[in-house]
Design a protein around this motif. Structure first.
Motif, PDB file in Angstrom:
ATOM      1  N   SER A 127       0.835  -1.204   0.000  1.00  0.00           N
ATOM      2  CA  SER A 127       0.000   0.000   0.000  1.00  0.00           C
ATOM      3  C   SER A 127       0.869   1.252   0.000  1.00  0.00           C
ATOM      4  CB  SER A 127      -0.934  -0.006   1.215  1.00  0.00           C
ATOM      5  OG  SER A 127      -1.763  -1.151   1.201  1.00  0.00           O
ATOM      6  N   SER A 128       1.938   1.222  -0.743  1.00  0.00           N
ATOM      7  CA  SER A 128       2.982   2.243  -0.726  1.00  0.00           C
ATOM      8  C   SER A 128       2.458   3.668  -0.893  1.00  0.00           C
ATOM      9  CB  SER A 128       3.992   1.944  -1.836  1.00  0.00           C
ATOM     10  OG  SER A 128       4.896   3.011  -2.017  1.00  0.00           O
ATOM     11  N   THR A 129       2.770   4.516   0.070  1.00  0.00           N
ATOM     12  CA  THR A 129       2.469   5.941  -0.036  1.00  0.00           C
ATOM     13  C   THR A 129       3.318   6.582  -1.129  1.00  0.00           C
ATOM     14  OG1 THR A 129       1.867   6.092   2.303  1.00  0.00           O
ATOM     15  CG2 THR A 129       2.497   8.146   1.209  1.00  0.00           C
ATOM     16  N   VAL A 130       4.585   6.172  -1.221  1.00  0.00           N
ATOM     17  CA  VAL A 130       5.478   6.724  -2.244  1.00  0.00           C
ATOM     18  C   VAL A 130       4.925   6.437  -3.635  1.00  0.00           C
ATOM     19  CG1 VAL A 130       7.786   6.584  -3.267  1.00  0.00           C
ATOM     20  CG2 VAL A 130       7.522   6.578  -0.771  1.00  0.00           C
ATOM     21  N   ARG A 131       4.517   5.203  -3.868  1.00  0.00           N
ATOM     22  CA  ARG A 131       3.975   4.841  -5.185  1.00  0.00           C
ATOM     23  C   ARG A 131       2.704   5.645  -5.491  1.00  0.00           C
ATOM     24  NH1 ARG A 131       2.700  -0.280  -4.338  1.00  0.00           N
ATOM     25  NH2 ARG A 131       0.485   0.238  -4.185  1.00  0.00           N
ATOM     26  N   ALA A 132       1.848   5.813  -4.487  1.00  0.00           N
ATOM     27  CA  ALA A 132       0.614   6.580  -4.677  1.00  0.00           C
ATOM     28  C   ALA A 132       0.913   8.046  -4.964  1.00  0.00           C
ATOM     29  CB  ALA A 132      -0.272   6.450  -3.438  1.00  0.00           C
ATOM     30  N   LEU A 133       1.873   8.629  -4.245  1.00  0.00           N
ATOM     31  CA  LEU A 133       2.216  10.041  -4.468  1.00  0.00           C
ATOM     32  C   LEU A 133       2.802  10.264  -5.856  1.00  0.00           C
ATOM     33  CD1 LEU A 133       3.772  10.943  -0.983  1.00  0.00           C
ATOM     34  CD2 LEU A 133       1.584  11.750  -1.909  1.00  0.00           C
ATOM     35  N   LEU A 134       3.493   9.264  -6.375  1.00  0.00           N
ATOM     36  CA  LEU A 134       4.069   9.368  -7.718  1.00  0.00           C
ATOM     37  C   LEU A 134       3.048   9.070  -8.811  1.00  0.00           C
ATOM     38  CD1 LEU A 134       7.508   7.584  -7.176  1.00  0.00           C
ATOM     39  CD2 LEU A 134       7.104  10.030  -7.413  1.00  0.00           C
ATOM     40  N   GLY A 135       1.893   8.485  -8.423  1.00  0.00           N
ATOM     41  CA  GLY A 135       0.873   8.133  -9.401  1.00  0.00           C
ATOM     42  C   GLY A 135       1.256   6.967 -10.285  1.00  0.00           C
ATOM     43  N   ILE A 136       2.071   6.034  -9.777  1.00  0.00           N
ATOM     44  CA  ILE A 136       2.506   4.875 -10.560  1.00  0.00           C
ATOM     45  C   ILE A 136       1.466   3.766 -10.442  1.00  0.00           C
ATOM     46  CG2 ILE A 136       4.269   3.080 -10.797  1.00  0.00           C
ATOM     47  CD1 ILE A 136       6.314   5.058  -9.743  1.00  0.00           C
ATOM     48  N   PRO A 137       0.914   3.286 -11.559  1.00  0.00           N
ATOM     49  CA  PRO A 137      -0.073   2.200 -11.504  1.00  0.00           C
ATOM     50  C   PRO A 137       0.532   0.928 -10.912  1.00  0.00           C
ATOM     51  CG  PRO A 137      -0.082   3.267 -13.653  1.00  0.00           C
ATOM     52  CD  PRO A 137       1.125   3.780 -12.939  1.00  0.00           C
ATOM     53  N   PHE A 138      -0.294   0.186 -10.174  1.00  0.00           N
ATOM     54  CA  PHE A 138       0.103  -1.098  -9.591  1.00  0.00           C
ATOM     55  C   PHE A 138      -0.678  -2.168 -10.329  1.00  0.00           C
ATOM     56  CE2 PHE A 138       0.986  -3.408  -5.325  1.00  0.00           C
ATOM     57  CZ  PHE A 138       2.276  -3.670  -5.717  1.00  0.00           C
ATOM     58  N   GLU A 139      -0.089  -2.700 -11.378  1.00  0.00           N
ATOM     59  CA  GLU A 139      -0.805  -3.516 -12.347  1.00  0.00           C
ATOM     60  C   GLU A 139      -0.844  -4.982 -11.929  1.00  0.00           C
ATOM     61  OE1 GLU A 139       0.740  -0.678 -16.048  1.00  0.00           O
ATOM     62  OE2 GLU A 139       1.684  -2.648 -15.665  1.00  0.00           O
ATOM     63  N   GLY A 140      -1.999  -5.630 -12.157  1.00  0.00           N
ATOM     64  CA  GLY A 140      -2.124  -7.042 -11.833  1.00  0.00           C
ATOM     65  C   GLY A 140      -3.515  -7.374 -11.345  1.00  0.00           C
ATOM     66  N   THR A 141      -3.605  -8.440 -10.557  1.00  0.00           N
ATOM     67  CA  THR A 141      -4.895  -8.932 -10.090  1.00  0.00           C
ATOM     68  C   THR A 141      -4.861  -9.214  -8.598  1.00  0.00           C
ATOM     69  OG1 THR A 141      -4.284 -11.239 -10.549  1.00  0.00           O
ATOM     70  CG2 THR A 141      -5.376 -10.015 -12.322  1.00  0.00           C
ATOM     71  N   THR A 142      -6.042  -9.355  -8.029  1.00  0.00           N
ATOM     72  CA  THR A 142      -6.211  -9.752  -6.640  1.00  0.00           C
ATOM     73  C   THR A 142      -7.132 -10.961  -6.609  1.00  0.00           C
ATOM     74  OG1 THR A 142      -5.935  -7.496  -5.831  1.00  0.00           O
ATOM     75  CG2 THR A 142      -7.024  -9.040  -4.356  1.00  0.00           C
ATOM     76  N   SER A 143      -6.755 -11.990  -5.885  1.00  0.00           N
ATOM     77  CA  SER A 143      -7.567 -13.206  -5.807  1.00  0.00           C
ATOM     78  C   SER A 143      -8.942 -12.889  -5.242  1.00  0.00           C
ATOM     79  CB  SER A 143      -6.868 -14.246  -4.927  1.00  0.00           C
ATOM     80  OG  SER A 143      -7.731 -15.352  -4.684  1.00  0.00           O
ATOM     81  N   ARG A 144      -9.979 -13.535  -5.777  1.00  0.00           N
ATOM     82  CA  ARG A 144     -11.328 -13.332  -5.248  1.00  0.00           C
ATOM     83  C   ARG A 144     -11.506 -14.038  -3.918  1.00  0.00           C
ATOM     84  NH1 ARG A 144     -14.745 -17.673  -6.067  1.00  0.00           N
ATOM     85  NH2 ARG A 144     -13.924 -19.363  -7.376  1.00  0.00           N
ATOM     86  N   ARG A 145     -10.582 -14.924  -3.593  1.00  0.00           N
ATOM     87  CA  ARG A 145     -10.681 -15.652  -2.336  1.00  0.00           C
ATOM     88  C   ARG A 145      -9.942 -14.935  -1.215  1.00  0.00           C
ATOM     89  NH1 ARG A 145      -9.349 -20.996  -5.344  1.00  0.00           N
ATOM     90  NH2 ARG A 145     -11.416 -21.751  -5.918  1.00  0.00           N
ATOM     91  N   THR A 146     -10.434 -15.140  -0.014  1.00  0.00           N
ATOM     92  CA  THR A 146      -9.746 -14.688   1.182  1.00  0.00           C
ATOM     93  C   THR A 146      -9.028 -15.882   1.793  1.00  0.00           C
ATOM     94  OG1 THR A 146     -11.426 -13.017   1.608  1.00  0.00           O
ATOM     95  CG2 THR A 146     -10.022 -13.623   3.447  1.00  0.00           C
ATOM     96  N   PHE A 147      -7.819 -15.646   2.276  1.00  0.00           N
ATOM     97  CA  PHE A 147      -7.023 -16.701   2.893  1.00  0.00           C
ATOM     98  C   PHE A 147      -6.802 -16.368   4.364  1.00  0.00           C
ATOM     99  CE2 PHE A 147      -6.382 -17.028  -1.545  1.00  0.00           C
ATOM    100  CZ  PHE A 147      -6.109 -18.357  -1.818  1.00  0.00           C
ATOM    101  N   TYR A 148      -6.586 -17.393   5.141  1.00  0.00           N
ATOM    102  CA  TYR A 148      -6.257 -17.172   6.547  1.00  0.00           C
ATOM    103  C   TYR A 148      -4.848 -17.664   6.812  1.00  0.00           C
ATOM    104  CZ  TYR A 148      -7.136 -22.189   7.274  1.00  0.00           C
ATOM    105  OH  TYR A 148      -7.090 -23.563   7.205  1.00  0.00           O
ATOM    106  N   LEU A 149      -4.245 -17.109   7.830  1.00  0.00           N
ATOM    107  CA  LEU A 149      -2.973 -17.639   8.298  1.00  0.00           C
ATOM    108  C   LEU A 149      -3.004 -17.706   9.816  1.00  0.00           C
ATOM    109  CD1 LEU A 149      -0.876 -15.306   9.594  1.00  0.00           C
ATOM    110  CD2 LEU A 149      -0.731 -14.649   7.192  1.00  0.00           C
ATOM    111  N   VAL A 150      -2.403 -18.744  10.332  1.00  0.00           N
ATOM    112  CA  VAL A 150      -2.304 -18.959  11.770  1.00  0.00           C
ATOM    113  C   VAL A 150      -0.853 -19.267  12.100  1.00  0.00           C
ATOM    114  CG1 VAL A 150      -3.211 -20.195  13.773  1.00  0.00           C
ATOM    115  CG2 VAL A 150      -4.567 -20.088  11.666  1.00  0.00           C
ATOM    116  N   ASP A 151      -0.266 -18.525  13.014  1.00  0.00           N
ATOM    117  CA  ASP A 151       1.031 -18.908  13.570  1.00  0.00           C
ATOM    118  C   ASP A 151       0.728 -19.759  14.792  1.00  0.00           C
ATOM    119  OD1 ASP A 151       2.385 -17.612  11.631  1.00  0.00           O
ATOM    120  OD2 ASP A 151       3.039 -15.930  12.849  1.00  0.00           O
ATOM    121  N   ALA A 152       0.769 -21.074  14.593  1.00  0.00           N
ATOM    122  CA  ALA A 152       0.264 -22.024  15.581  1.00  0.00           C
ATOM    123  C   ALA A 152       1.396 -22.684  16.348  1.00  0.00           C
ATOM    124  CB  ALA A 152      -0.582 -23.087  14.895  1.00  0.00           C
ATOM    125  N   VAL A 153       1.145 -22.979  17.612  1.00  0.00           N
ATOM    126  CA  VAL A 153       2.101 -23.647  18.499  1.00  0.00           C
ATOM    127  C   VAL A 153       1.503 -24.980  18.940  1.00  0.00           C
ATOM    128  CG1 VAL A 153       3.347 -23.498  20.699  1.00  0.00           C
ATOM    129  CG2 VAL A 153       3.021 -21.446  19.299  1.00  0.00           C
TER     130      VAL A 153
END
Length: 520
Positions: A172-198
């Motif tokens: 979510s770079s502020t620098v990239r946003a201030l420069l107006g540089i496009p962030f090209e690509g895709t985002t998965s429609r799925r949500t993933f979880y992560l657990v740091d488990a012991v």
């Protein structure tokens, strides 16, 4: 540091973001003698584990920086990869031998992002640098051949002038946003979880585990034991699709047990997220650069993301230092994007394809994941390490098989040497010389320190590093190699032609060295 001290300060490089990429960049810049300011909007170092895997090339960079022993002391060695379906695990694929003979750090090491940051931050402090926490960037103006950065801090507004700025401030770079540089690509429609488990049960310890199911997916990395010696695992799974309700840790926990027979005692961290496959349209706008997640983000497949950022920083540090400290021309800075963006783009395409394959719910994909590993893995495990393909695969996974375009190694040119443009092949002892972080001439085999090799090095004003053997690496006796400070081979030539060929390469890559050589 007070607000008054921050106002109007001048530095060579402003590094925005104190994650692994920003800290690696700051470490190298400070070590090389560049004046650096590092700012971060956070209250302090990252506490969450976030990224985990550290690959061979990153370990080599840690070695060159002088902190690899601390990394080894805190990392977990992943001994194997275990694929499986449901509750059944297939034959293990050894990882400790992956890359043996091509790197001093074969296999894969697991060290959470927070630990990487801590090691780098402590080393930065030892070098004389620091991080300015709670310094939020709000404006970045390109003016007077540099940048003017403005922001907020607890002591009040601040202004800082820098010759260059580097955005290492994440996806979510502020620098990239201030420069107006496009962030090209895709985002998965799925949500993933992560657990740091012991206290995890149902998975092979000290292994990277991949489990498939009809609708479920599990990727698990070993983590350091807790204070009581109980082993930990990073568990990543599919939480939901767009139209499904949010998944809580209790729901994820019950699904892990039902689908894979995996249980755990308690967790250090639980989070959900979307997987992004994106790359910045450009890595540079005038005096401002992007590196790490600010420039490219990938799926967790292969644990490549943090490593690519560390290597972005390593590459950019030497390029900036050449221009700032040694009067290299501004065009030298074009080298960073020309070399690093193709690496990120190839990685993006590869991880995206693999990620789609292992998470697809199509029937053909499900059948392949369920039955193919049972047939393919046993013979592959036995044969692959002994084949050239195995070494090549290890090089790709460990990120030691990257190639940059160098003078004399351009596409389609005849006579291209096998190692030019690549990271210097490891012979068992030649990496010690790289700790000097300087341009060098290397010679291998009998007579490596012959008078003609010495003359070449003296003519160029560079150190000669002579080694009795090049091993089975492609480094040949009777050939001299021009090696960059970052460990990549810039050119190769027989001694009789080396001065002419190396001068041509330096004219393109580091013309300031030719001036220094004439003065010496």
């Amino acid at each position: 540091m007070t607000g008054h001290e921050d106002r109007g300060e001048d530095v060579d490089v402003l590094v925005v973001g104190a994650g692994p990429t920003g800290l690696m960049l700051a470490n190298w810049l400070v070590r090389l003698g560049v004046r650096v300011a590092v700012i971060d909007a956070k209250d302090g170092p990252t506490e969450e584990s976030r990224a985990l895997g550290v690959h061979s090339r990153s370990m080599e960079i840690y070695d060159q920086l002088g902190v690899v022993e601390r990394v080894l002391d805190q990392a977990v060695r992943a001994v194997s990869m275990r694929q499986g379906f449901g509750r059944t695990a297939f034959a293990p694929i050894p990882l400790t031998t992956l890359g043996r003979g091509i790197t001093p750090y074969p296999g894969m090491y697991v060290l959470e992002q927070s630990a990487n940051e801590r090691i780098l931050a402590e080393n930065l402090l030892a070098l004389g640098g620091s991080v300015r926490w709670r310094h939020r960037l709000v404006a970045l103006d390109l003016a007077d051949g540099g940048v003017v950065a403005r922001g907020d801090a607890p002591a009040g507004p601040w202004t800082l002038r820098a010759r260059y700025a580097v955005g290492c401030d994440g996806a979510s770079s502020t620098v990239r946003a201030l420069l107006g540089i496009p962030f090209e690509g895709t985002t998965s429609r799925r949500t993933f979880y992560l657990v740091d488990a012991v206290g995890v049960e149902g998975l092979a310890s000290a292994s990277v585990n991949i489990r498939q199911g009809a609708t479920e997916f599990l990727l698990a990395f070993p983590m350091r034991p807790d204070g009581e010696g109980r082993g930990g695992q990073r568990l990543i799974g599919i939480a939901s699709d767009d139209d499904a309700p949010a998944v809580t840790e209790d729901v994820a926990r019950s699904r892990l047990a039902a689908s894979f027979g995996v249980t755990y005692e308690w967790s250090r961290w639980f989070s959900t997220y979307r997987v992004h496959h994106r790359i910045a349209a450009r890595f540079r706008t005038g005096p401002v650069f992007l590196a790490g997640d600010a420039a490219h983000v990938h799926s967790p497949v292969g644990a490549q993301g943090m490593n690519t950022g560390l290597q972005d920083a390593h590459n950019l540090a030497f390029t900036l230092a050449d221009v700032i400290l040694r009067a290299a021309p501004e065009r030298t800075l074009d080298r960073y994007e020309a070399e690093r963006r193709p690496v990120a783009l190839r990685l993006l395409r590869t991880t995206d394809a693999v990620f789609r394959g292992i998470t697809s719910r199509s029937r053909p994909a499900l059948l392949v994941r369920r039955y193919l590993p049972r047939v393919v893995l046993p013979p592959a495990v036995a044969v692959l390490p002994h084949l050239p393909l195995g070494r090549r695969l290890a090089g790709y996974l460990g990120q030691v098989r990257i190639r940059y375009c160098m003078p004399g190694a351009r596409e389609g040119q005849r006579g291209r040497h096998a190692v030019v443009g690549r990271r210097l092949p490891w012979t068992g002892g030649n990496f010690d010389a790289l700790r000097a972080a300087s341009w060098q001439v290397h010679a291998y085999g009998a007579g490596a320190d012959a008078p003609e090799a010495v003359v070449v090095a003296e003519e160029l004003g560079l150190a000669l590093q002579a080694f009795t053997s090049g091993g089975a690496t492609g480094l040949r006796a009777g050939t001299l190699y021009l090696v960059r400070p970052d460990g990549f081979v810039a050119s190769a030539a027989p001694p009789a032609d080396a001065v002419r060929v190396f001068r041509a390469a330096l004219q393109d890559l580091a013309p300031h060295l030719l001036v220094e050589g004439r003065r010496s």
